[in-house]
Design a protein around this motif. Structure first.
Motif, mmCIF file in Angstrom:
data_model
loop_
_atom_site.group_PDB
_atom_site.id
_atom_site.type_symbol
_atom_site.label_atom_id
_atom_site.label_comp_id
_atom_site.label_asym_id
_atom_site.label_seq_id
_atom_site.Cartn_x
_atom_site.Cartn_y
_atom_site.Cartn_z
ATOM 1 N N VAL A 35 41.001 39.951 29.414
ATOM 2 C CA VAL A 35 41.404 38.589 29.436
ATOM 3 C C VAL A 35 41.750 37.861 28.082
ATOM 4 N N LYS A 75 46.383 42.076 37.126
ATOM 5 C CA LYS A 75 46.528 40.997 37.983
ATOM 6 C C LYS A 75 45.084 40.803 38.714
ATOM 7 N N ILE A 78 42.778 38.998 36.350
ATOM 8 C CA ILE A 78 43.088 37.702 36.059
ATOM 9 C C ILE A 78 42.553 37.010 37.279
ATOM 10 N N ASP A 79 42.873 37.562 38.491
ATOM 11 C CA ASP A 79 42.593 36.805 39.606
ATOM 12 C C ASP A 79 41.133 36.820 39.844
ATOM 13 N N THR A 82 39.784 34.024 37.279
ATOM 14 C CA THR A 82 40.393 32.733 38.056
ATOM 15 C C THR A 82 39.357 32.243 39.016
#
Length: 350
Positions: A35, A75, A78-79, A82
């Motif tokens: 990240v 991905k 990051i998901d 988030t």
């Protein structure tokens, strides 16, 4: 084999595993490295220096071990990041220092200082910023009472003008010793500098909470400012006989009518005039001309726009004689308005 049986066997086969390990197999440290690397590569400004030293070291090692991260893993990380952000309801930085900073002004200073002392937490993050903001009169006792070496460090950290003012108020021998000691401060380490700063802050804060914000000299000075000249002279004379040093501090705190021309800027005069009742202004200036203060009156009038200055001068000259008591009261009200503006930060003394 019939086609129906063949299709059924295909359906019963277990699914083929992913070519990449599932994200859950990546530990949190590596996820953090992914990240942070992504954010930094995209120009984000991340204050990583606020992290504890061991976490900064660990993060650096984790980022150094990263090679290639496939898009699917990136991905997924990051998901997950988030989702965790969106699930946060309250964010607190944690730790005693952050908590004490949050409680600053809500609990007593003595309690905060004791908690910091017990936990070995720094009193302030940047002690020298606070020390450098002190008045010369507040810094002088530290320089006078500390060792020559510590005083040399203090003087080295101060602005040149402020250091010069302090040096000029020291006895000659002490001033020379500190000046020489400054030449020996080249090898002072940041850690030593911080310890000295923290020690000075501890001394400053290790004082009982005071009822009055201003010093005794300032409070007496403010009172004498709005008394008559006769009483002011008598009090200052009496104080001088009892304690000359204190009398000098009081005298510096007194703001008299004649100080207007010496301690105020000409550009501030129009603002001052607008805040004063016109009748008081005319009476006060008229009385001041009879008390050997014509220079200050001329300074005030010359600092006004030409038409306003001429009108004020005509009003003063056309005023019939007034009682000295009335004139002095008018001047006191004028000085009172000035003090109010100074206290609010609307004016500043030269």
């Amino acid at each position: 084999m019939p086609e129906e049986q063949y299709n059924q066997k295909l359906e019963n086969l277990p699914p083929v595993g992913s070519a990449y390990p599932p994200v859950i197999e990546i530990n949190h440290r590596k996820k953090a490295a992914i990240v942070v690397s992504l954010f930094l590569q995209n120009g984000a400004d991340m204050p990583l220096s606020q992290l504890p030293g061991d976490l900064q070291t660990d993060l650096t090692h984790q980022m150094a071990q990263l090679r290639l991260v496939d898009q699917k893993t990136l991905k997924a990380v990051i998901d997950e990041f988030t989702r965790e952000l969106n699930s946060i309801g309250l964010s607190a930085s944690g730790g005693l220092e952050s908590t004490l900073t949050l409680l600053e002004g809500k609990i007593s200073k003595s309690t905060i200082n004791q908690l910091r002392k017990d936990a070995g937490v720094q009193l302030v993050a940047n002690p020298w910023a606070r020390i450098k903001a002190l008045k010369t009169s507040d810094l002088l006792p530290f320089v006078q009472n500390e060792s020559v070496e510590v005083s040399a460090v203090i003087m080295s950290k101060l602005d040149v003008q402020k250091a010069a003012e302090i040096l000029s108020q020291l006895p000659g021998d002490q001033a020379r010793s500190i000046s020489y000691a400054i030449s020996m401060t080249y090898n002072v380490t940041p850690a030593s500098m911080d310890r000295i700063g923290q020690s000075l802050i501890a001394q400053m804060d290790n004082q009982p909470e005071r009822v009055f914000e201003k010093s005794p000299a300032e409070r007496i000075g403010m009172i004498l400012t709005v008394t008559s000249q006769k009483i002011r002279d008598e009090v200052l004379s009496g104080l001088g006989k009892t304690n000359q040093a204190f009398a000098d501090m009081v005298r510096q705190s007194v703001f008299t009518f004649d100080d207007i021309s010496e301690r105020l800027s000409a550009k501030d005069i129009p603002q001052i005039i607008r805040s004063i009742d016109h009748e008081d202004l005319v009476k006060g200036l008229s009385h001041a001309k009879t008390q050997n203060s014509s220079d200050t009156v001329d300074f005030i009038i010359s600092s006004l726009p030409k038409r306003l200055g001429e009108t004020l001068l005509e009003d003063i000259e056309s005023l019939s004689a007034i009682a000295p008591k009335d004139g002095e009261q008018a001047i006191n009200r004028l000085i009172g308005s000035l003090q109010s503006m100074l206290a609010k930060g609307e004016l500043f003394l030269n």
